[in-house]
Design a protein around this motif. Structure first.
Motif, short mmCIF file in Angstrom:
data_model
loop_
_atom_site.label_atom_id
_atom_site.label_comp_id
_atom_site.label_asym_id
_atom_site.label_seq_id
_atom_site.Cartn_x
_atom_site.Cartn_y
_atom_site.Cartn_z
N LYS A 39 -7.30 -23.01 -24.69
CA LYS A 39 -8.40 -23.80 -24.14
C LYS A 39 -8.54 -25.07 -24.97
CE LYS A 39 -9.94 -21.10 -20.85
NZ LYS A 39 -10.26 -21.51 -19.50
N LEU A 40 -8.96 -26.14 -24.34
CA LEU A 40 -8.95 -27.46 -24.97
C LEU A 40 -10.33 -28.10 -25.02
CD1 LEU A 40 -5.85 -28.78 -22.99
CD2 LEU A 40 -5.86 -27.81 -25.29
N VAL A 41 -10.45 -29.06 -25.94
CA VAL A 41 -11.60 -29.94 -26.02
C VAL A 41 -11.06 -31.35 -25.80
CG1 VAL A 41 -13.35 -30.93 -27.56
CG2 VAL A 41 -12.85 -28.47 -27.64
N ALA A 42 -11.72 -32.12 -24.97
CA ALA A 42 -11.31 -33.50 -24.72
C ALA A 42 -12.50 -34.42 -24.96
CB ALA A 42 -10.81 -33.66 -23.28
N LYS A 43 -12.19 -35.58 -25.57
CA LYS A 43 -13.26 -36.55 -25.85
C LYS A 43 -12.64 -37.92 -26.05
CE LYS A 43 -13.12 -35.50 -30.78
NZ LYS A 43 -13.89 -35.05 -31.93
N PRO A 44 -13.44 -38.98 -25.89
CA PRO A 44 -12.92 -40.33 -26.14
C PRO A 44 -12.57 -40.49 -27.61
CG PRO A 44 -15.05 -40.43 -25.03
CD PRO A 44 -14.82 -39.02 -25.42
N THR A 78 -17.95 -47.30 -18.19
CA THR A 78 -18.85 -46.23 -18.63
C THR A 78 -19.97 -46.87 -19.43
OG1 THR A 78 -16.97 -44.72 -18.80
CG2 THR A 78 -18.97 -44.09 -19.95
N THR A 79 -21.19 -46.42 -19.20
CA THR A 79 -22.33 -46.94 -19.95
C THR A 79 -22.87 -45.85 -20.85
OG1 THR A 79 -22.89 -48.44 -18.14
CG2 THR A 79 -24.61 -48.00 -19.77
N VAL A 80 -22.96 -46.17 -22.14
CA VAL A 80 -23.51 -45.27 -23.14
C VAL A 80 -24.50 -46.08 -23.98
CG1 VAL A 80 -23.02 -43.77 -25.11
CG2 VAL A 80 -21.38 -43.92 -23.23
N GLY A 85 -18.56 -50.35 -21.08
CA GLY A 85 -17.19 -50.69 -21.44
C GLY A 85 -16.25 -49.66 -20.87
N GLN A 86 -14.97 -49.83 -21.13
CA GLN A 86 -13.97 -48.89 -20.64
C GLN A 86 -13.46 -48.01 -21.77
OE1 GLN A 86 -10.86 -50.86 -18.47
NE2 GLN A 86 -12.22 -51.45 -16.81
N LEU A 87 -13.37 -46.73 -21.48
CA LEU A 87 -12.79 -45.79 -22.43
C LEU A 87 -11.30 -45.72 -22.11
CD1 LEU A 87 -15.54 -43.06 -22.13
CD2 LEU A 87 -15.29 -44.78 -23.93
N THR A 88 -10.47 -45.98 -23.12
CA THR A 88 -9.03 -46.07 -22.87
C THR A 88 -8.19 -45.03 -23.59
OG1 THR A 88 -8.82 -47.66 -24.68
CG2 THR A 88 -9.16 -48.56 -22.46
N HIS A 89 -8.69 -44.47 -24.67
CA HIS A 89 -7.92 -43.50 -25.45
C HIS A 89 -8.75 -42.23 -25.63
CE1 HIS A 89 -5.81 -47.20 -26.23
NE2 HIS A 89 -4.83 -46.52 -26.80
#
Length: 91
Positions: A39-44, A78-80, A85-89
Motif C-alpha cells: 500500500k502506498l502514500v502519495a503527496k506533492p 490547485t489552491t492551498v 499554482g500547479q503541482l508538478t512533482h
C-alpha cells in the motif's frame, strides 16, 4: 545514532514526464516493482502546510489508486491557503 537505528523506507519521484515524453508508468514500475506489492502514500513533493486538510495526501492506496490520484492533480491548478499554482512533482 551510530548506525543503531535504521528506517526501512522507499520512495519514488513522479514528474510531469508521465504526461508526455518522460518515464512512463511502465518504466517507473520496472524500476520500482515494490510499488505493486504494498500500500502506498502519495503527496506533492513541495513544502505545503496542511496537505491533509487540503486533500493533498493519499494514504493506503494501491498502485492504480495512487496513479489515478496523481493524474487527477498533476499540472492542474490547485489552491492551498489562498495561493494557486500547479503541482508538478509527487512522491
Amino acid at each position: 545514532s551510530n548506525g543503531k537505528f535504521t528506517i526501512d523506507s522507499a520512495g519514488c519521484l513522479v514528474t510531469p514526464g508521465v504526461l508526455k515524453n518522460g518515464p512512463s508508468w511502465g518504466q517507473i514500475l520496472d524500476e520500482n516493482p515494490w510499488l505493486k506489492e504494498t500500500k502506498l502514500v502519495a503527496k506533492p513533493d513541495q513544502m505545503i502546510g496542511g496537505r491533509g486538510k487540503a486533500g493533498l495526501l493519499a494514504v493506503n492506496k494501491t498502485f492504480e489508486e495512487a496513479k489515478a490520484w496523481l493524474m487527477d492533480r498533476m499540472c492542474k491548478d490547485t489552491t492551498v491557503a489562498g495561493i494557486t499554482g500547479q503541482l508538478t512533482h509527487f512522491l
